[in-house]
Design a protein around this motif. Structure first.
Motif, PDB file in Angstrom:
ATOM      1  N   GLY A   1       0.764  -1.257  -0.225  1.00 57.54           N
ATOM      2  CA  GLY A   1      -0.010  -0.123   0.040  1.00 57.54           C
ATOM      3  C   GLY A   1       1.013   1.309  -0.167  1.00 57.54           C
ATOM      4  O   GLY A   1       0.312   2.359  -0.149  1.00 57.54           O
ATOM      5  N   SER A   2       2.114   1.070   0.337  1.00 62.32           N
ATOM      6  CA  SER A   2       3.004   2.227   0.295  1.00 62.32           C
ATOM      7  C   SER A   2       3.282   2.654  -1.260  1.00 62.32           C
ATOM      8  O   SER A   2       3.268   1.909  -2.197  1.00 62.32           O
ATOM      9  CB  SER A   2       4.149   1.863   0.998  1.00 62.32           C
ATOM     10  N   PHE A   3       3.192   3.964  -1.540  1.00 63.18           N
ATOM     11  CA  PHE A   3       3.788   4.374  -2.948  1.00 63.18           C
ATOM     12  C   PHE A   3       4.399   5.668  -2.879  1.00 63.18           C
ATOM     13  O   PHE A   3       4.469   6.481  -1.801  1.00 63.18           O
ATOM     14  CB  PHE A   3       2.249   4.681  -3.506  1.00 63.18           C
ATOM     15  N   PHE A   4       5.041   5.923  -3.904  1.00 66.61           N
ATOM     16  CA  PHE A   4       5.851   7.276  -4.319  1.00 66.61           C
ATOM     17  C   PHE A   4       5.052   7.652  -5.450  1.00 66.61           C
ATOM     18  O   PHE A   4       4.831   7.145  -6.451  1.00 66.61           O
ATOM     19  CB  PHE A   4       7.239   7.133  -4.533  1.00 66.61           C
ATOM     20  N   ASN A   5       4.603   9.226  -5.442  1.00 60.47           N
ATOM     21  CA  ASN A   5       4.179   9.724  -6.694  1.00 60.47           C
ATOM     22  C   ASN A   5       5.027  11.006  -6.749  1.00 60.47           C
ATOM     23  O   ASN A   5       5.956  11.015  -6.191  1.00 60.47           O
ATOM     24  CB  ASN A   5       2.674  10.306  -6.454  1.00 60.47           C
ATOM     25  N   ASP A   6       4.637  12.104  -7.407  1.00 60.81           N
ATOM     26  CA  ASP A   6       5.577  13.114  -7.834  1.00 60.81           C
ATOM     27  C   ASP A   6       5.691  14.001  -6.527  1.00 60.81           C
ATOM     28  O   ASP A   6       6.507  14.977  -6.636  1.00 60.81           O
ATOM     29  CB  ASP A   6       5.131  13.891  -9.150  1.00 60.81           C
ATOM     30  N   ASP A   7       4.787  14.043  -5.565  1.00 62.42           N
ATOM     31  CA  ASP A   7       4.897  14.815  -4.484  1.00 62.42           C
ATOM     32  C   ASP A   7       5.181  14.169  -3.179  1.00 62.42           C
ATOM     33  O   ASP A   7       6.101  14.940  -2.467  1.00 62.42           O
ATOM     34  CB  ASP A   7       3.367  15.611  -4.259  1.00 62.42           C
ATOM     35  N   ILE A   8       4.789  12.854  -2.783  1.00 62.05           N
ATOM     36  CA  ILE A   8       5.096  12.354  -1.591  1.00 62.05           C
ATOM     37  C   ILE A   8       5.408  10.828  -1.517  1.00 62.05           C
ATOM     38  O   ILE A   8       5.280  10.186  -2.621  1.00 62.05           O
ATOM     39  CB  ILE A   8       3.812  12.327  -0.670  1.00 62.05           C
ATOM     40  N   MET A   9       5.803  10.475  -0.399  1.00 65.57           N
ATOM     41  CA  MET A   9       6.051   8.837  -0.256  1.00 65.57           C
ATOM     42  C   MET A   9       5.017   8.805   0.823  1.00 65.57           C
ATOM     43  O   MET A   9       4.831   9.337   2.134  1.00 65.57           O
ATOM     44  CB  MET A   9       7.280   8.633   0.756  1.00 65.57           C
ATOM     45  N   PHE A  10       4.181   7.876   0.451  1.00 66.30           N
ATOM     46  CA  PHE A  10       2.950   7.460   1.533  1.00 66.30           C
ATOM     47  C   PHE A  10       3.036   5.933   2.217  1.00 66.30           C
ATOM     48  O   PHE A  10       3.672   4.972   1.188  1.00 66.30           O
ATOM     49  CB  PHE A  10       1.710   7.296   0.789  1.00 66.30           C
ATOM     50  N   VAL A  11       2.855   5.787   3.445  1.00 71.24           N
ATOM     51  CA  VAL A  11       3.118   4.642   4.160  1.00 71.24           C
ATOM     52  C   VAL A  11       1.725   4.268   4.728  1.00 71.24           C
ATOM     53  O   VAL A  11       1.534   5.189   5.728  1.00 71.24           O
ATOM     54  CB  VAL A  11       4.321   4.362   5.020  1.00 71.24           C
ATOM     55  N   PRO A  12       0.997   3.270   4.475  1.00 70.06           N
ATOM     56  CA  PRO A  12      -0.306   3.196   5.238  1.00 70.06           C
ATOM     57  C   PRO A  12      -0.215   2.726   6.685  1.00 70.06           C
ATOM     58  O   PRO A  12       0.865   2.178   7.256  1.00 70.06           O
ATOM     59  CB  PRO A  12      -1.091   2.052   4.289  1.00 70.06           C
ATOM     60  N   GLY A  13      -1.249   3.040   7.339  1.00 69.18           N
ATOM     61  CA  GLY A  13      -1.467   2.426   8.633  1.00 69.18           C
ATOM     62  C   GLY A  13      -2.206   0.977   8.613  1.00 69.18           C
ATOM     63  O   GLY A  13      -1.644   0.132   7.735  1.00 69.18           O
ATOM     64  N   LYS A  14      -3.447   0.666   9.200  1.00 65.78           N
ATOM     65  CA  LYS A  14      -4.093  -0.423   9.085  1.00 65.78           C
ATOM     66  C   LYS A  14      -4.708  -0.162   7.701  1.00 65.78           C
ATOM     67  O   LYS A  14      -5.201  -1.083   6.902  1.00 65.78           O
ATOM     68  CB  LYS A  14      -5.416  -0.357  10.034  1.00 65.78           C
ATOM     69  N   GLY A  15      -4.793   1.050   7.244  1.00 62.50           N
ATOM     70  CA  GLY A  15      -5.222   1.381   5.893  1.00 62.50           C
ATOM     71  C   GLY A  15      -4.791   2.785   5.208  1.00 62.50           C
ATOM     72  O   GLY A  15      -3.836   3.177   5.721  1.00 62.50           O
ATOM     73  N   PHE A  16      -5.645   3.579   4.614  1.00 63.52           N
ATOM     74  CA  PHE A  16      -5.184   4.763   4.104  1.00 63.52           C
ATOM     75  C   PHE A  16      -5.400   6.016   5.049  1.00 63.52           C
ATOM     76  O   PHE A  16      -4.335   6.623   5.161  1.00 63.52           O
ATOM     77  CB  PHE A  16      -5.873   5.309   2.837  1.00 63.52           C
ATOM     78  N   THR A  17      -6.656   5.880   5.655  1.00 56.38           N
ATOM     79  CA  THR A  17      -6.767   7.160   6.598  1.00 56.38           C
ATOM     80  C   THR A  17      -5.805   7.092   7.903  1.00 56.38           C
ATOM     81  O   THR A  17      -5.417   8.538   8.276  1.00 56.38           O
ATOM     82  CB  THR A  17      -8.330   7.283   7.076  1.00 56.38           C
ATOM     83  N   ASP A  18      -5.094   6.217   8.426  1.00 57.80           N
ATOM     84  CA  ASP A  18      -4.265   6.326   9.362  1.00 57.80           C
ATOM     85  C   ASP A  18      -2.776   5.969   9.113  1.00 57.80           C
ATOM     86  O   ASP A  18      -1.863   5.850   9.828  1.00 57.80           O
ATOM     87  CB  ASP A  18      -4.696   5.352  10.505  1.00 57.80           C
ATOM     88  N   GLY A  19      -2.683   6.448   7.838  1.00 59.40           N
ATOM     89  CA  GLY A  19      -1.204   6.340   7.148  1.00 59.40           C
ATOM     90  C   GLY A  19      -0.417   7.583   7.473  1.00 59.40           C
ATOM     91  O   GLY A  19      -1.078   8.660   8.194  1.00 59.40           O
ATOM     92  N   GLU A  20       0.733   7.738   6.784  1.00 59.46           N
ATOM     93  CA  GLU A  20       1.386   8.970   6.869  1.00 59.46           C
ATOM     94  C   GLU A  20       2.145   9.467   5.648  1.00 59.46           C
ATOM     95  O   GLU A  20       2.389   8.245   4.661  1.00 59.46           O
ATOM     96  CB  GLU A  20       2.691   8.691   7.869  1.00 59.46           C
ATOM     97  N   ALA A  21       2.202  10.524   5.373  1.00 59.88           N
ATOM     98  CA  ALA A  21       2.805  10.949   4.242  1.00 59.88           C
ATOM     99  C   ALA A  21       3.952  11.940   4.354  1.00 59.88           C
ATOM    100  O   ALA A  21       4.078  12.671   5.400  1.00 59.88           O
ATOM    101  CB  ALA A  21       1.717  11.815   3.345  1.00 59.88           C
ATOM    102  N   VAL A  22       5.128  11.928   3.485  1.00 59.38           N
ATOM    103  CA  VAL A  22       6.247  12.716   3.734  1.00 59.38           C
ATOM    104  C   VAL A  22       6.677  13.515   2.311  1.00 59.38           C
ATOM    105  O   VAL A  22       6.431  12.848   1.264  1.00 59.38           O
ATOM    106  CB  VAL A  22       7.458  12.024   4.200  1.00 59.38           C
TER     107      VAL A  22
END
Length: 632
Positions: A573-594
């Motif tokens: 569920g982790s991904f990189f796009n042109d703006d952020i690195m996203f790492v999920p928690g149990k799902g999307f809403t409790d994840g984190e972005a850098v």
């Protein structure tokens, strides 16, 4: 059995249960840097279940020995799990046993990741052995444990056994059920506990039908095409000729996969010494992609080879060379062989390492050159240095040039392999005192040598008339520095650059040097290892769609937006796009972005929900696709 003997055996049941539970708590601390007490019962439950079943099924005279044997076996597995996590950053499943034979090939690297705290898993066993030997020496016989324990009743022991089986079984089943919907493997393992997490791995493997898919691969390709069409990679009208299409048609291709090579050393100096002068020059003359991220799975280097040649995501469970070395893999070597090329790969280790002797035929290479073809200058544990790799490669490729045969060659380096200790005679830079005898210092020295060796390859290509007719592609296979070995602050202090323990660590270089380019170009688009094949294919004039080729990456020279998935070193569920690195928690809403630009947390990442949903679907379709590929 007399009352005292029952008491003694029962006492061992309790002691072993508590000891194993404590070791699982230690593992939690090592994995997650905390002990979430609300989930610790999930660790105890399978221990009670296992011990209860053993107490029920094993003859009384063998119970004590079996309890302690289970403790010893689990201690070994927990030790191995901790070392595995130190090395790979992922919680291992039982499928990691498939790769056990690879450990001995990188013994030096694995040994360097063992931490002193890992030996605590054996501390109780050592203490019991020492105590037993001491008592035997002191009195001539081992003292039974019953002297120190109050007698119990036989009926109570059976109640404990039944409660352990029923209660442990029910709680384990609940923990497994509660964790099944979590996509993030780290959160899933923390919630379920390690032993229950292994049960989840078995269930998932069964649901995935192992490594063999069911259905029609044409239908899967249609689903991939439909999903791809839903994502706005480019606004160019359909049928538009891509930029640079065919600009290198008919040229030779040499791909250099650089071991443990991160992007941060490029264009940096240490006490006035340029760390990567050769790569810097190539980046200034060709296409340089500074925002490329590793996407490897359990196969590490071999997975990078797999991805760069296929543009297919690695599955999350095991090395692609192990799981899919028996397939006919759609690949760049196969595409080019159909155009009259010959395709070869060069690696200084034995081809059996990571099952490459199966992977290379699966990828469609004509042949491979492994350990026996290179002069062993005893550079490191693998034998030959990068310089020897390039000497042999140039010799073989020059012979093809003389025959008038275009070629595709992949060269896999090993001189910058962990733990990055290279012979004194090969060191090209002098470290400042504060970096002497540090892993960062060793790493920069090894990277500098790798860069130097690329320069010797270029000279060899020029001397043999190959340089002006060859596209040279260089990329890193995966990170080199672990944060527990080299804190980000140490990198920042040494080079004066910002460094993030995940974004900077997973950031690898990609350089494409194409003959005839009047000026180099920095391509700022975010990308991954799956994007290498489509980008090179475009330069060579290979229209992938018309060739019937399904790629899960994209041509970085012809897209305006990109998103790429990563799993294994980051959770699914982790991904990189042109703006952020996203790492999920149990799902999307409790994840984190850098933020990729500032390396700072992004508070509102809700606009990227569609990227998360899309990348999960894409990776699932990739798994479905590769499992449907025909066997050789």
């Amino acid at each position: 059995m007399n009352e005292n003997k029952h008491t003694r055996v029962g006492a061992h049941f309790y002691i072993v249960a508590v000891l194993i539970w404590l070791k699982l708590l230690l593992l939690r601390l090592l994995f997650f840097d905390r002990i979430a007490w609300e989930w610790t019962a999930a660790d105890l439950a399978p221990v009670l279940l296992l011990l209860g079943l053993l107490a029920l099924l094993i003859p009384a005279r063998m119970k004590t020995a079996v309890y302690w044997s289970l403790n010893g076996l689990l201690s070994l597995l927990l030790f191995a799990a901790s070392v595995y996590f130190n090395h790979f950053g992922s919680v291992p499943t039982y499928l990691a046993l498939y790769e056990l034979n690879q450990v001995f090939q990188v013994k030096e690297s694995v040994e360097s990741t063992i931490q002193p705290v890992d030996y605590l898993f054996f501390s109780d066993l050592v203490a019991v052995m020492v105590y037993s030997l001491f008592r035997r020496w002191k009195t001539g016989a081992a003292q039974p444990l019953r002297r120190y324990l109050s007698p119990g009743k036989r009926r109570a022991q059976w109640i404990v056994i039944l409660v352990s089986i029923i209660g442990g079984g029910l709680l384990s089943a609940y923990s497994v059920h509660a964790a099944r919907g979590i996509t993030n493997e780290l959160v899933q393992a923390e919630s379920a506990g390690l032993l229950n997490y292994e049960v989840l791995a078995v269930i998932k493997a069964k649901e995935d039908n192992g490594l063999t898919g069911t259905g029609d691969i044409k239908e899967t390709v249609a689903k991939v095409d439909a999903l791809e069409a839903s994502y706005p990679y480019s606004s160019k009208p359909a049928g538009t000729v891509p930029d640079y299409f065919g600009s290198q048609k008919g040229k030779n291709v040499i791909v250099i996969q650089m071991e443990a090579f991160q992007n941060f050393p490029l264009h940096q100096s240490l006490d006035g010494q340029e760390l990567t002068p050769v790569l810097n020059r190539l980046a200034e003359e060709g296409f340089y992609f500074p925002h490329i991220y590793q996407q490897i799975g359990a196969g590490n280097t071999s997975d990078a080879e797999f991805m760069s040649n296929t543009s297919i995501y690695p599955v999350a469970s095991l090395a692609m060379s192990t799981g899919f070395g028996d397939r006919v893999l759609p690949s760049l070597p196969r595409l080019l062989r159909d155009k009259g090329y010959e395709a070869y790969t060069f690696h200084v280790n034995k081809a059996g390492f990571w099952n490459r002797n199966e992977l290379y035929p699966a990828l469609g290479f004509n042949d491979y050159y492994d350990k026996g073809y290179f002069k062993n200058d005893h550079f490191n544990a693998f034998g030959a240095s990068d310089e020897q790799l390039y000497i042999t490669a140039v010799e073989k490729l020059a012979a093809l040039q003389q025959k008038g045969t275009p070629f595709y060659a992949q060269l896999v380096t090993a001189s910058s392999h962990h733990p990055f200790q290279i012979p004194e005679a090969y060191k090209k830079i002098t470290l400042p005192d504060h970096l002497q005898n540090t892993m960062l210092g060793d790493y920069l020295t090894a990277i500098n040598y790798t860069d130097y060796a690329v320069g010797t390859l270029i000279e060899g290509l020029k001397q043999n008339g190959l340089w002006d007719n060859t596209v040279l592609v260089l990329y890193g296979d995966h990170f080199g520095l672990q944060p527990q070995d080299v804190p980000p602050e140490q990198v920042e202090a040494a080079l004066g650059i910002p460094y993030d323990s995940r974004i900077s660590r997973f950031n690898i270089p990609l350089i494409v040097h194409a003959p005839g380019m009047a000026q180099g170009q920095v391509v700022e688009r975010t990308g991954g290892q799956l994007d290498i094949l489509p980008t090179v294919a475009n330069l060579l004039g290979l229209p992938l769609k018309q060739e019937g080729f399904t790629a899960f990456g994209h041509d970085l020279l012809n897209i305006e937006r990109n998103v790429l998935g990563m799993r294994y070193y980051l959770p699914t569920g982790s991904f990189f796009n042109d703006d952020i690195m996203f790492v999920p928690g149990k799902g999307f809403t409790d994840g984190e972005a850098v933020s990729l630009d500032t390396l700072q947390p992004v508070a509102d990442f809700s606009p990227y929900q569609s990227d998360y949903d899309y990348i999960l679907k894409l990776m699932n379709l990739s798994d479905e696709y590769v499992k449907l590929l025909p066997q050789r």
